[in-house]
Design a protein around this motif. Structure first.
Motif, short mmCIF file in Angstrom:
data_model
loop_
_atom_site.label_atom_id
_atom_site.label_comp_id
_atom_site.label_asym_id
_atom_site.label_seq_id
_atom_site.Cartn_x
_atom_site.Cartn_y
_atom_site.Cartn_z
N LEU A 52 0.83 -1.21 0.00
CA LEU A 52 0.00 0.00 0.00
C LEU A 52 0.86 1.26 0.00
O LEU A 52 0.54 2.25 -0.67
N ASP A 53 1.97 1.23 0.74
CA ASP A 53 2.88 2.38 0.75
C ASP A 53 3.48 2.62 -0.63
O ASP A 53 3.60 3.78 -1.07
N ALA A 54 3.83 1.54 -1.32
CA ALA A 54 4.40 1.68 -2.67
C ALA A 54 3.36 2.25 -3.64
O ALA A 54 3.67 3.12 -4.46
N ALA A 55 2.12 1.74 -3.53
CA ALA A 55 1.05 2.27 -4.40
C ALA A 55 0.77 3.73 -4.08
O ALA A 55 0.54 4.54 -5.00
N ALA A 56 0.78 4.07 -2.80
CA ALA A 56 0.55 5.46 -2.41
C ALA A 56 1.66 6.37 -2.94
O ALA A 56 1.39 7.51 -3.36
#
Length: 222
Positions: free
Chosen positions: A14-18
């Motif tokens: 999720l951090d990478a997508a964000a």
């Protein structure tokens, strides 16, 4: 109960997508708003008995809900964002149960009981969180101190997914989940009685308080 391991497993992705959304200039409130609309669409799909579509939309809603937080922390989290995110979650949670009651008439009593347990658990959560914060409890950086328990966000995702996969067993699923939410409400009430009955720490001796009887701050639940 399952939020902490779920966040550890999904957090890096999720951090990478964000980070990717941040580079594109996407605003957190836009993600929150889109997630809310997708959640409402899931409720409509449930009410019209399009269960496969509802499952896809529900999981998409949860994915978007998982993205707006990391994105907000990158772009600067605001109280308004946290407020609207929580409001969107609660409206979709309740709307989904209402939609099941429309689609599965024999499950309507179970739907009503689940909504009642949501009301009690949510009231215990929303009233207890600021009082614990006033006494020095610290959360995990989100806008609201979340008071966890047996039924948290991950359990809600799973319960609603099972409803979409097994609509013929909706009544049983709803009764089981209502019992879990009721136990969560009791956990929060017990924590409130125990914590608020203690002397409030003074300015000089203020120290962190535990936010669950046995665990840490967790994902929001109704």
């Amino acid at each position: 109960m399952l939020d902490a391991p779920a966040r550890r497993a999904l957090g890096p992705g999720l951090d990478a997508a964000a980070a990717g959304l941040d580079r594109l200039g996407v605003r957190p409130l836009a993600v929150t708003g889109l997630g809310w609309l997708v959640g409402l669409a899931a409720c409509v799909a449930v009410a019209t008995s399009h269960w496969s579509t509802a499952l896809v939309l529900w999981l998409a809603n949860r994915l978007l809900d998982g993205l707006d937080g990391p994105l907000a922390r990158r772009r600067g989290a605001t109280d308004l964002g946290g407020y609207l995110d929580l409001l969107a979650d609660f409206s979709v949670y309740g709307g989904f149960v209402l939609a099941v009651g429309v689609a599965v008439p024999e499950a309507r009593l179970a739907c009503l009981v689940l909504l009642l347990t949501y009301y009690v658990s949510g009231t215990a959560f929303l009233t207890l969180a600021p009082l614990l914060e006033k006494r020095g409890a610290r959360g995990d950086g989100r806008s609201v101190l979340f008071v966890g328990g047996l039924a948290e966000g991950t359990e809600t995702v799973l319960a609603y997914a099972v409803l979409c996969l097994l609509p013929g067993h909706a009544e049983t699923v709803l009764w089981v989940f209502a019992a879990m939410v009721a136990l969560t409400a009791l956990q929060r009430i017990a924590l409130g009685v125990r914590s608020l009955g203690e002397r409030s720490p003074g300015i000089q001796d203020r120290r962190p308080l535990r936010t669950t009887p046995e665990t840490r701050p967790a994902e929001e639940t109704p």
